[in-house]
Design an enzyme around this catalytic site. Structure first.
Site, PDB file in Angstrom:
ATOM      1  N   ASP A  53     -20.822  -1.717  51.787  1.00 38.84           N
ATOM      2  CA  ASP A  53     -20.122  -2.857  52.430  1.00 38.84           C
ATOM      3  C   ASP A  53     -19.845  -4.063  51.515  1.00 38.84           C
ATOM      4  OD1 ASP A  53     -20.564  -1.127  54.509  1.00 38.84           O
ATOM      5  OD2 ASP A  53     -21.734  -2.495  55.749  1.00 38.84           O
ATOM      6  N   LYS A  57     -24.346  -0.326  61.536  1.00 36.64           N
ATOM      7  CA  LYS A  57     -24.977  -0.863  60.335  1.00 36.64           C
ATOM      8  C   LYS A  57     -25.369   0.271  59.397  1.00 36.64           C
ATOM      9  CE  LYS A  57     -24.572  -4.934  62.160  1.00 36.64           C
ATOM     10  NZ  LYS A  57     -23.342  -5.674  61.829  1.00 36.64           N
ATOM     11  N   LYS A 107     -17.601   2.796  58.656  1.00 38.98           N
ATOM     12  CA  LYS A 107     -18.726   3.063  59.575  1.00 38.98           C
ATOM     13  C   LYS A 107     -18.738   1.993  60.663  1.00 38.98           C
ATOM     14  CE  LYS A 107     -22.148   0.751  56.595  1.00 38.98           C
ATOM     15  NZ  LYS A 107     -22.304  -0.454  57.422  1.00 38.98           N
ATOM     16  N   VAL A 165     -24.553  -4.914  50.313  1.00 40.26           N
ATOM     17  CA  VAL A 165     -24.964  -6.000  51.216  1.00 40.26           C
ATOM     18  C   VAL A 165     -24.936  -5.541  52.671  1.00 40.26           C
ATOM     19  CG1 VAL A 165     -24.167  -7.778  49.629  1.00 40.26           C
ATOM     20  CG2 VAL A 165     -22.577  -6.929  51.345  1.00 40.26           C
ATOM     21  N   CYS A 224     -27.359  -3.716  56.607  1.00 38.92           N
ATOM     22  CA  CYS A 224     -26.724  -2.414  56.411  1.00 38.92           C
ATOM     23  C   CYS A 224     -27.376  -1.578  55.314  1.00 38.92           C
ATOM     24  CB  CYS A 224     -25.235  -2.596  56.147  1.00 38.92           C
ATOM     25  SG  CYS A 224     -24.368  -3.140  57.642  1.00 38.92           S
TER      26      CYS A 224
HETATM   27  N1  TIU Z   1     -23.070  -4.885  55.998  1.00 38.43           N
HETATM   28  C1  TIU Z   1     -23.967  -5.557  56.722  1.00 38.43           C
HETATM   29  O1  TIU Z   1     -25.077  -5.781  56.293  1.00 38.43           O
HETATM   30  N2  TIU Z   1     -23.549  -6.025  57.980  1.00 38.43           N
HETATM   31  C2  TIU Z   1     -24.047  -7.159  58.560  1.00 38.43           C
HETATM   32  O2  TIU Z   1     -23.670  -7.518  59.674  1.00 38.43           O
HETATM   33  N3  TIU Z   1     -24.937  -7.902  57.822  1.00 38.43           N
HETATM   34  C3  TIU Z   1     -25.469  -9.114  58.143  1.00 38.43           C
HETATM   35  O3  TIU Z   1     -26.367  -9.558  57.437  1.00 38.43           O
HETATM   36  N4  TIU Z   1     -24.985  -9.782  59.180  1.00 38.43           N
END
Ligand code: TIU
Length: 223
Positions: free
Chosen positions: A23, A131, A128, A156, A161
């Site tokens: 992500d 998460k 996806k 991240v 995720c």
């Molecule tokens: N990719 C991911 O971690 N999605 C989230 O929503 N992360 C947050 O920290 N909000």
């Protein structure tokens, strides 16, 4: 090939390993996207981009497979449960129009992976809805068909995720190695705690190491 790691050396098998980059999208890293809409300071995530780029370059140099993920929903929101869309009181909800297009919607400018980390045509890129990277993606079957049993993780956010995907992978029998300087959180304490809980109890979720340790093992192993 042994990679120095916590809680002990990771026995890397270059014939069975893939990199998963979770992500690294504008929606999480740039102002006006999903992360921003949730009230986060998105600026701190940008700092890992050069390290993630080096990690991707390392795998490309050794011709090892790379999987890129995007958290993304269909434009009709049919894959976005109300429990996710209606949670909390964000400025903008998933599907609303934001500064980079509709928030967290596949194909919108804000949903793209950062251009400097963009997947190459021969690399796997998956959308996806959750998460975790296995929920409703078919990725496990694709990895099994490729003979992959080990996954190296970056991206991240560490405790959302990345950790969810790592735990899903661990339960499916993959050995998981988190590259700790190639992942970041909006909350420094959550990143640190996530790494500690992954490697605790003899590696209950997996292993963690800096990029330099993985790079030196791979470069030595391949001469
Ligand atoms: N990719 C991911 O971690 N999605 C989230 O929503 N992360 C947050 O920290 N909000």
């Amino acid at each position: 090939m042994q990679v120095t790691a916590r809680p002990y050396a990771f026995a890397l098998d270059p014939a069975r390993v893939a990199l998963v980059v979770i992500d690294m999208q504008r929606d999480f890293i740039e102002p006006g996207g999903f992360g921003d809409s949730l009230g986060n300071d998105v600026a701190r995530l940008k700092a890992i981009v050069p390290t993630v780029a080096s990690l991707i370059a390392l795998f490309r140099r050794h011709a090892l497979p790379i999987i890129h993920t995007r958290e993304a929903h269909q434009p009709d929101l049919s894959d976005c449960p109300p429990a996710k869309r209606l949670r909390g009181a964000p400025g903008l909800r998933i599907g609303d129009a934001g500064a980079m297009g509709r928030i967290l919607i596949a194909g919108e400018p804000g949903n793209a992976i950062l251009p400097e980390l963009a997947p190459l045509p021969d690399e796997i890129a998956i959308d996806k809805p959750g998460k975790g990277m296995f929920w409703a993606t078919g990725l496990h079957e694709r990895l099994q068909a490729m003979g992959i049993t080990q996954l190296v993780f970056a991206g991240v956010t560490t405790e959302v995720c990345v950790q969810t995907s790592m735990r899903e992978a661990n339960d499916r029998g993959y050995d998981c190695l988190l590259i700790e300087d190639a992942t970041e959180s909006y909350f420094p304490a959550f990143k640190a705690a996530t790494i500690e809980m992954i490697v605790a109890q003899g590696g209950i979720v997996g292993w963690a190491t800096p990029l330099a340790s993985l790079a030196s093992a791979l470069e030595a192993g391949h001469g």
